[in-house]
Design a protein around this motif. Structure first.
Motif, mmCIF file in Angstrom:
data_model
loop_
_atom_site.group_PDB
_atom_site.id
_atom_site.type_symbol
_atom_site.label_atom_id
_atom_site.label_comp_id
_atom_site.label_asym_id
_atom_site.label_seq_id
_atom_site.Cartn_x
_atom_site.Cartn_y
_atom_site.Cartn_z
ATOM 1 N N VAL A 1 93.072 -30.046 -74.361
ATOM 2 C CA VAL A 1 94.002 -30.840 -73.549
ATOM 3 C C VAL A 1 94.108 -30.264 -72.141
ATOM 4 C CG1 VAL A 1 96.397 -31.604 -73.326
ATOM 5 C CG2 VAL A 1 95.295 -31.596 -75.568
ATOM 6 N N ILE A 2 94.178 -28.949 -72.018
ATOM 7 C CA ILE A 2 94.242 -28.324 -70.692
ATOM 8 C C ILE A 2 92.987 -28.659 -69.888
ATOM 9 C CG2 ILE A 2 94.235 -26.106 -69.479
ATOM 10 C CD1 ILE A 2 96.000 -25.011 -71.745
ATOM 11 N N ALA A 3 91.831 -28.616 -70.543
ATOM 12 C CA ALA A 3 90.573 -28.954 -69.859
ATOM 13 C C ALA A 3 90.596 -30.393 -69.367
ATOM 14 C CB ALA A 3 89.394 -28.716 -70.794
ATOM 15 N N ARG A 4 91.155 -31.282 -70.178
ATOM 16 C CA ARG A 4 91.240 -32.690 -69.786
ATOM 17 C C ARG A 4 92.112 -32.865 -68.546
ATOM 18 N NH1 ARG A 4 89.118 -37.751 -69.502
ATOM 19 N NH2 ARG A 4 90.778 -39.304 -69.466
ATOM 20 N N VAL B 1 99.263 -28.900 -62.986
ATOM 21 C CA VAL B 1 99.413 -27.487 -63.306
ATOM 22 C C VAL B 1 99.992 -27.410 -64.709
ATOM 23 C CG1 VAL B 1 100.547 -25.323 -62.710
ATOM 24 C CG2 VAL B 1 99.821 -26.882 -60.894
ATOM 25 N N VAL B 2 99.374 -26.630 -65.578
ATOM 26 C CA VAL B 2 99.770 -26.613 -66.989
ATOM 27 C C VAL B 2 100.212 -25.209 -67.395
ATOM 28 C CG1 VAL B 2 99.101 -27.205 -69.345
ATOM 29 C CG2 VAL B 2 98.025 -28.387 -67.413
ATOM 30 N N ARG B 3 101.335 -25.152 -68.095
ATOM 31 C CA ARG B 3 101.807 -23.898 -68.664
ATOM 32 C C ARG B 3 101.920 -24.047 -70.177
ATOM 33 N NH1 ARG B 3 105.007 -20.437 -65.435
ATOM 34 N NH2 ARG B 3 105.433 -19.340 -67.382
ATOM 35 N N PRO B 4 101.235 -23.191 -70.943
ATOM 36 C CA PRO B 4 101.347 -23.254 -72.402
ATOM 37 C C PRO B 4 102.510 -22.434 -72.924
ATOM 38 C CG PRO B 4 99.678 -21.663 -71.789
ATOM 39 C CD PRO B 4 100.207 -22.241 -70.500
ATOM 40 N N ASP C 1 104.899 -26.853 -76.331
ATOM 41 C CA ASP C 1 103.504 -26.441 -76.509
ATOM 42 C C ASP C 1 102.770 -26.389 -75.174
ATOM 43 O OD1 ASP C 1 103.781 -26.184 -79.242
ATOM 44 O OD2 ASP C 1 103.240 -28.264 -79.628
ATOM 45 N N LEU C 2 102.839 -27.479 -74.410
ATOM 46 C CA LEU C 2 102.254 -27.529 -73.072
ATOM 47 C C LEU C 2 103.225 -28.247 -72.144
ATOM 48 C CD1 LEU C 2 98.540 -28.598 -73.772
ATOM 49 C CD2 LEU C 2 99.384 -26.290 -73.317
ATOM 50 N N LEU C 3 103.509 -27.651 -71.007
ATOM 51 C CA LEU C 3 104.345 -28.290 -69.996
ATOM 52 C C LEU C 3 103.490 -28.452 -68.743
ATOM 53 C CD1 LEU C 3 107.289 -29.281 -69.714
ATOM 54 C CD2 LEU C 3 107.782 -27.145 -68.501
ATOM 55 N N ALA C 4 103.317 -29.693 -68.299
ATOM 56 C CA ALA C 4 102.436 -29.975 -67.173
ATOM 57 C C ALA C 4 103.237 -30.505 -65.986
ATOM 58 C CB ALA C 4 101.369 -30.989 -67.588
ATOM 59 N N PRO D 1 85.200 -32.735 -77.147
ATOM 60 C CA PRO D 1 86.392 -32.044 -76.680
ATOM 61 C C PRO D 1 86.868 -32.603 -75.358
ATOM 62 C CG PRO D 1 84.448 -30.668 -76.413
ATOM 63 C CD PRO D 1 84.036 -31.858 -77.227
ATOM 64 N N GLY D 2 88.185 -32.828 -75.282
ATOM 65 C CA GLY D 2 88.755 -33.336 -74.057
ATOM 66 C C GLY D 2 88.833 -34.836 -74.016
ATOM 67 N N SER D 3 88.163 -35.546 -74.936
ATOM 68 C CA SER D 3 88.258 -37.000 -74.925
ATOM 69 C C SER D 3 89.588 -37.414 -75.524
ATOM 70 C CB SER D 3 87.109 -37.618 -75.733
ATOM 71 O OG SER D 3 87.230 -37.296 -77.093
#
Length: 279
Positions: free
Chosen positions: A96-99, A107-110, A124-127, A231-233
């Motif tokens: 997901v971060i790669a996507r 900007v993504v923070r896990p 889990d992920l804050l973007a 991955p990433g799709s």
């Protein structure tokens, strides 16, 4: 049948808990039996601690009738199950971060922890999308288990999203939510079985989500699957169910094995492959 290694003390403690909860409600054993859809004799055996011959589903039904939460704790003497689950979760997060990085502007923070108004948890992920002042709360699930708890947790994180973003120095003016589910046949079936519930809570499809991620504007509440193979799709949670073709007999690669269930081939990848998300 429920298979477990409960000690006599565990069984008696569980039975005593059910009995106290029943008495507190002012119920007879027959009242509890009727509410849970079991026989009075079953309730009596449970309260005496004789639960080894009673199915786990029956125990859940009896406990649920009393609003008693029954949790199943899994442990293994062999493989480290927690480590395996964490690897799957981490692989899903990486995809997901790669996507988001490929889309740009995010900007993504896990693993962002929060404690707001007595409510605690981890996103889990804050973007963060600075140009639109939008924050995206992402919940990752490698397996769909408890739908009610899942959606309740996601809604709670959405309500607190702006405050959590502010703690990171992100002055967000809007919060969007996205539930990312690992692609698997079992997850597809579980989502389809509760399709109306998911549609009501997360009505946006994959096309809407992809457009929003490129240009955040307005609200977004989406459920997306991340595919193992690519991955990433990202695909819509309500896409057409894929056809399953007859299994072809091929030599299995060294890092995999192929089993047959009727005419359907099921491949289980046992070795870590950086090009796949193992679900």
């Amino acid at each position: 049948m429920w298979v477990g290694r409960l000690t006599r003390v565990d069984s008696l403690r569980f039975g005593a808990t059910i009995r106290v909860a029943r008495i507190r409600r002012g119920w007879r054993q027959s009242d509890l039996a009727a509410a849970a859809g079991v026989s009075r004799g079953t309730v009596s055996r449970i309260e005496r601690g004789a639960i080894h011959e009673i199915s786990f589903g029956t125990l859940v039904a009896v406990a649920g009738a009393l609003d008693v939460r029954l949790e199943l704790l899994t442990r293994s003497r062999g493989a480290d199950l927690d480590r395996l689950l964490n690897q799957k979760h981490a692989a899903l997060a990486e995809a997901v971060i790669a996507r988001l990085r490929a889309i740009g502007g995010w900007v993504v923070r896990p693993e962002v922890s929060f404690s707001e108004w007595g409510e605690r948890g981890i996103v889990d992920l804050l973007a963060w999308h600075e140009r639109s002042a939008s924050v995206l709360v992402i919940e990752l699930k490698t397996d769909i288990i408890d739908v009610g708890e899942l959606l309740g947790t996601l809604d709670r994180k959405r309500r607190l999203g702006i405050r959590v973003a502010a703690s990171l120095g992100w002055p967000a003016t809007s919060v969007a939510t996205c539930l990312i589910v690992g692609e698997s046949m079992s997850n597809r079936r579980r989502v389809e079985a509760r399709a109306r519930t998911f549609r009501a809570a997360l009505p946006d499809d994959g096309r809407r989500a992809r457009a929003w991620l490129r240009d955040p504007a307005g609200d977004l509440r989406a459920l997306l699957f991340v595919s193992n193979a690519r991955p990433g799709s990202v695909r819509s949670s309500f896409a057409t169910v894929r056809r399953v073709s007859r299994c072809r007999r091929l030599a299995a690669p060294a890092d995999s094995r192929t089993t047959e269930r009727g005419s359907i081939g099921v491949e289980s990848v046992e070795q870590g492959d950086p090009g796949r998300i193992l679900i």
